[in-house]
Design an enzyme around this catalytic site. Sequence first.
Site, PDB file in Angstrom:
ATOM      1  N   ASN A  46      -0.112   4.123   0.186  1.00 19.91           N
ATOM      2  CA  ASN A  46      -0.739   5.154   1.006  1.00 19.91           C
ATOM      3  C   ASN A  46      -0.408   4.970   2.490  1.00 19.91           C
ATOM      4  O   ASN A  46      -0.878   5.716   3.321  1.00 19.91           O
ATOM      5  CB  ASN A  46      -2.252   5.141   0.790  1.00 19.91           C
ATOM      6  CG  ASN A  46      -2.589   5.428  -0.658  1.00 19.91           C
ATOM      7  OD1 ASN A  46      -1.994   6.292  -1.279  1.00 19.91           O
ATOM      8  ND2 ASN A  46      -3.518   4.683  -1.202  1.00 19.91           N
ATOM      9  N   SER A  64       0.842  -1.179   0.000  1.00 25.56           N
ATOM     10  CA  SER A  64       0.000   0.000   0.000  1.00 25.56           C
ATOM     11  C   SER A  64       0.883   1.237   0.000  1.00 25.56           C
ATOM     12  O   SER A  64       1.564   1.510   0.982  1.00 25.56           O
ATOM     13  CB  SER A  64      -0.904   0.006   1.233  1.00 25.56           C
ATOM     14  OG  SER A  64      -1.553   1.248   1.335  1.00 25.56           O
ATOM     15  N   THR A  95       1.174  -6.627 -10.226  1.00 23.08           N
ATOM     16  CA  THR A  95       1.714  -5.782  -9.181  1.00 23.08           C
ATOM     17  C   THR A  95       0.631  -4.910  -8.574  1.00 23.08           C
ATOM     18  O   THR A  95      -0.481  -4.800  -9.090  1.00 23.08           O
ATOM     19  CB  THR A  95       2.814  -4.834  -9.706  1.00 23.08           C
ATOM     20  OG1 THR A  95       2.210  -3.862 -10.576  1.00 23.08           O
ATOM     21  CG2 THR A  95       3.916  -5.579 -10.405  1.00 23.08           C
ATOM     22  N   ASN A  96       1.056  -4.204  -7.549  1.00 24.28           N
ATOM     23  CA  ASN A  96       0.240  -3.222  -6.862  1.00 24.28           C
ATOM     24  C   ASN A  96       0.271  -1.914  -7.650  1.00 24.28           C
ATOM     25  O   ASN A  96       0.670  -1.891  -8.811  1.00 24.28           O
ATOM     26  CB  ASN A  96       0.812  -3.031  -5.444  1.00 24.28           C
ATOM     27  CG  ASN A  96      -0.160  -2.422  -4.473  1.00 24.28           C
ATOM     28  OD1 ASN A  96      -1.217  -1.933  -4.847  1.00 24.28           O
ATOM     29  ND2 ASN A  96       0.205  -2.436  -3.210  1.00 24.28           N
ATOM     30  N   THR A  97      -0.085  -0.821  -7.007  1.00 25.51           N
ATOM     31  CA  THR A  97      -0.048   0.502  -7.633  1.00 25.51           C
ATOM     32  C   THR A  97       1.386   1.035  -7.685  1.00 25.51           C
ATOM     33  O   THR A  97       2.279   0.494  -7.054  1.00 25.51           O
ATOM     34  CB  THR A  97      -0.939   1.480  -6.840  1.00 25.51           C
ATOM     35  OG1 THR A  97      -0.504   1.493  -5.481  1.00 25.51           O
ATOM     36  CG2 THR A  97      -2.398   1.064  -6.908  1.00 25.51           C
ATOM     37  N   SER A 134      -9.476  -1.697 -12.023  1.00 24.41           N
ATOM     38  CA  SER A 134      -9.897  -0.504 -12.764  1.00 24.41           C
ATOM     39  C   SER A 134     -10.651  -0.854 -14.038  1.00 24.41           C
ATOM     40  O   SER A 134     -11.684  -0.250 -14.337  1.00 24.41           O
ATOM     41  CB  SER A 134      -8.688   0.376 -13.109  1.00 24.41           C
ATOM     42  OG  SER A 134      -8.041   0.786 -11.942  1.00 24.41           O
ATOM     43  N   GLY A 143      -3.654  -2.515 -14.823  1.00 23.77           N
ATOM     44  CA  GLY A 143      -3.987  -1.881 -16.093  1.00 23.77           C
ATOM     45  C   GLY A 143      -4.629  -2.787 -17.121  1.00 23.77           C
ATOM     46  O   GLY A 143      -4.535  -2.520 -18.313  1.00 23.77           O
ATOM     47  N   GLY A 201      -4.467   1.410 -12.859  1.00 25.68           N
ATOM     48  CA  GLY A 201      -5.102   1.471 -14.168  1.00 25.68           C
ATOM     49  C   GLY A 201      -4.093   1.488 -15.304  1.00 25.68           C
ATOM     50  O   GLY A 201      -2.958   1.017 -15.161  1.00 25.68           O
ATOM     51  N   LYS A 238       1.661  -9.489  -2.492  1.00 25.72           N
ATOM     52  CA  LYS A 238       1.470  -8.523  -3.570  1.00 25.72           C
ATOM     53  C   LYS A 238       2.648  -7.566  -3.571  1.00 25.72           C
ATOM     54  O   LYS A 238       2.986  -6.989  -2.548  1.00 25.72           O
ATOM     55  CB  LYS A 238       0.163  -7.746  -3.380  1.00 25.72           C
ATOM     56  CG  LYS A 238      -0.234  -6.922  -4.582  1.00 25.72           C
ATOM     57  CD  LYS A 238      -1.649  -6.400  -4.422  1.00 25.72           C
ATOM     58  CE  LYS A 238      -2.217  -5.981  -5.755  1.00 25.72           C
ATOM     59  NZ  LYS A 238      -3.622  -5.545  -5.601  1.00 25.72           N
TER      60      LYS A 238
END
Length: 171
Positions: free
Chosen positions: A3, A1, A71-73, A145, A123, A94, A43
């Site tokens: 964030n 994460s 993968t993650n973001t 997404s 994505g 995305g 992840k």
Amino acid sequence: SLNTQNLLELQKDEALDDLLSQLKTRQQALAQKFGKYVPLALKIAPDLEEVQITAIADALRRHRFDGVIATNTTLSRDGVENLPNGKETGGLSGAPVFARSTQVQGKLATALAGEVPIIGVGGILKGEDAVAKIRAGASLVQLYSGFIYRGPELLADIGQALVNEFQEKIQ
């Protein structure tokens, strides 16, 4: 994460090794207690260098993880930096993460040599994107997404793209 402050530090060698060890120990204790083994997947981020990818692959094998989600973001803002909200902090998902995610996934697949299943994510907005993840070594794909933007139509598109790509193997 992305964030969560300092959470990416857990992808580093010693911290990752300790985390995976503790998770597997707890997984096994819970399996014994409840008589049910629940698979565990890690992840990873797309913002990894090749040496990190190799270290993660080694740790996944060493701790006998059931899978890895690649993968993650991303922290990168490549391709969105000039958009109205392109400079916001946090994880980006995305379409902007697709290429880098698929690249990291391919390197991870090479490092794992089929020993740990890979779930490809990042994505996937059309059938060809899912096929690219499979070609890069994914056993499964995960949608976020793309499903939000396209809904169930995306599933039909992916199904048709997979049939078109692997028709010879299906027959």
